[in-house]
Scaffold this motif. Structure first.
Motif, mmCIF file in Angstrom:
data_model
loop_
_atom_site.group_PDB
_atom_site.id
_atom_site.type_symbol
_atom_site.label_atom_id
_atom_site.label_comp_id
_atom_site.label_asym_id
_atom_site.label_seq_id
_atom_site.Cartn_x
_atom_site.Cartn_y
_atom_site.Cartn_z
ATOM 1 N N GLY A 103 4.046 40.066 26.782
ATOM 2 C CA GLY A 103 4.127 39.357 25.504
ATOM 3 C C GLY A 103 3.151 38.206 25.462
ATOM 4 O O GLY A 103 2.135 38.251 24.768
ATOM 5 N N ASP A 104 3.419 37.184 26.226
ATOM 6 C CA ASP A 104 2.607 35.968 26.218
ATOM 7 C C ASP A 104 1.313 36.199 26.989
ATOM 8 O O ASP A 104 1.329 36.472 28.191
ATOM 9 C CB ASP A 104 3.406 34.826 26.850
ATOM 10 N N ARG A 105 0.180 36.088 26.319
ATOM 11 C CA ARG A 105 -1.116 36.325 26.965
ATOM 12 C C ARG A 105 -1.374 35.352 28.111
ATOM 13 O O ARG A 105 -2.150 35.643 29.029
ATOM 14 C CB ARG A 105 -2.245 36.215 25.941
ATOM 15 N N ALA A 158 1.848 47.335 28.298
ATOM 16 C CA ALA A 158 2.426 46.063 28.725
ATOM 17 C C ALA A 158 3.152 46.260 30.040
ATOM 18 O O ALA A 158 3.758 47.305 30.277
ATOM 19 C CB ALA A 158 3.403 45.531 27.677
ATOM 20 N N GLU A 209 12.187 41.070 22.950
ATOM 21 C CA GLU A 209 10.958 40.298 22.759
ATOM 22 C C GLU A 209 10.734 39.290 23.881
ATOM 23 O O GLU A 209 10.357 38.134 23.636
ATOM 24 C CB GLU A 209 10.980 39.587 21.403
ATOM 25 N N THR A 253 9.310 36.912 26.504
ATOM 26 C CA THR A 253 8.100 36.075 26.593
ATOM 27 C C THR A 253 7.371 35.954 25.258
ATOM 28 O O THR A 253 6.319 35.322 25.195
ATOM 29 C CB THR A 253 7.093 36.572 27.663
ATOM 30 N N LYS A 254 7.908 36.521 24.189
ATOM 31 C CA LYS A 254 7.261 36.437 22.886
ATOM 32 C C LYS A 254 7.901 35.324 22.046
ATOM 33 O O LYS A 254 8.884 34.703 22.439
ATOM 34 C CB LYS A 254 7.344 37.782 22.158
ATOM 35 N N GLN A 255 7.351 35.123 20.863
ATOM 36 C CA GLN A 255 7.803 34.017 20.014
ATOM 37 C C GLN A 255 9.286 34.103 19.680
ATOM 38 O O GLN A 255 9.987 33.089 19.625
ATOM 39 C CB GLN A 255 6.982 33.992 18.716
ATOM 40 N N GLU A 257 11.754 35.617 21.344
ATOM 41 C CA GLU A 257 12.585 36.021 22.478
ATOM 42 C C GLU A 257 14.043 35.658 22.226
ATOM 43 O O GLU A 257 14.363 34.566 21.761
ATOM 44 C CB GLU A 257 12.091 35.355 23.757
ATOM 45 N N GLY A 302 12.339 44.706 17.830
ATOM 46 C CA GLY A 302 11.384 44.403 18.889
ATOM 47 C C GLY A 302 11.565 45.252 20.135
ATOM 48 O O GLY A 302 12.235 46.289 20.134
ATOM 49 N N GLU A 303 10.949 44.792 21.218
ATOM 50 C CA GLU A 303 11.025 45.474 22.503
ATOM 51 C C GLU A 303 12.348 45.115 23.170
ATOM 52 O O GLU A 303 12.671 43.938 23.322
ATOM 53 C CB GLU A 303 9.858 45.043 23.404
#
Length: 288
Positions: free
Chosen positions: A18-20, A91, A195, A197-199, A201, A221-222
């Protein structure tokens, strides 16, 4: 006398889930220096490069479920020419519910080295934040999509003492949790992690039935689901013996299976060993 030509390596490169910012410097160096990259989705990989703000000189080829069998001989030939092949999934770590196993197996059989650039993992991240025991766990990935096959597998997992990790699609999450509650118990502790590590989460913890009701309106989401194993005080002698039998069916030796099951369930090891011996003898007699 010249030595044998050096084979290329298979490099399994873990990418952010998720988070780059979770991309390591080792991953960036690997992608920038690669000559050939086998990507699960070439468009998703191009987007990853853009998010990381880097470029690669590598030739990028697709390597997904639908073409993995046909692509493997081509990649194996690249290895024979001494060129490394970097494998990336959309991912996380390749091979974990993603393509790559055929190539790894073929490369090892050919004498090539297989290594990895470790990266984020939805499995381990979900385990860590679930609040459930993590000393022993098993990964089940995606269960069968069809209800009957899914329920059958969940029934088989009812006596599993280890914490279990599943992947699930959002549109099937509520039904998966409903089936899990029927097989494992409404109050079996679990966590739905979405989600990571994403916004957006979110980690929702509770019993399976409670989570199934929640998922009707919140499955997006995931998704990674973590479910507690069966508690040790819920195991009887027959349950422990069934676990030993299952492990032996998977090729584990009797002594090792008994030791592991006794440790997980609290069963008396010597008594379980004697019961397993008798069970094996009875099965052998029936097969004659």
């Amino acid at each position: 006398m010249t030595g044998a030509a050096r084979l290329g390596r298979v490099v399994l490169a873990g990418t952010p889930i998720g988070d780059r910012r979770d991309a390591s410097s080792a991953l960036v160096e690997c992608l920038q220096g690669a000559e050939l990259i086998a990507a699960e989705d070439t468009r998703a990989f191009a987007l990853l490069l853009k998010r990381l703000g880097i470029e690669t000189r590598a030739r990028v080829v697709s390597h997904f479920d639908g073409n993995e069998a046909g692509r493997t001989p081509e990649l194996l030939e690249v290895l024979r020419r001494g060129t490394d092949v970097v494998v990336v999934s959309d991912a996380g770590m390749p091979l974990v519910s993603d393509p790559g196993y055929r190539l790894v197996r073929a490369a090892l059989d050919a004498g090539a080295e297989v290594t990895a650039v470790p990266g984020p993992s939805a499995v381990l991240t979900a385990l860590a934040v679930s609040g459930l025991p993590v000393d022993r766990f098993c990964f089940e990935g995606f269960l069968p999509r069809k209800g009957e096959a899914r329920r059958r597998r969940l029934d088989e997992l009812a006596a599993e003492p280890r914490t279990m990790v599943f992947f699930e699609a959002p549109h099937r999450l509520a039904q998966f949790l409903t089936d899990a509650a029927a097989a494992l118990g409404d109050d079996r502790p679990a966590a739905v992690c979405r989600e990571l590590t994403k916004q957006y989460e979110e980690v929702r913890r509770g019993g399976l039935a409670e989570l199934a009701a929640w998922a009707l309106d919140h499955a997006r989401g995931e998704i990674t689901v973590v479910v507690a194993g069966r508690a040790a005080d819920q195991f009887g002698p027959d349950d422990a013996l069934a676990l030993v039998r299952a492990r032996m069916a998977d090729g584990e030796k009797l002594s090792a299976a008994v030791t592991e099951v006794a440790a997980m369930t609290g069963a008396h090891r010597k008594q379980l060993y004697q019961a397993a011996l008798a069970d094996r003898a009875a099965a052998s007699e029936e097969s004659r």
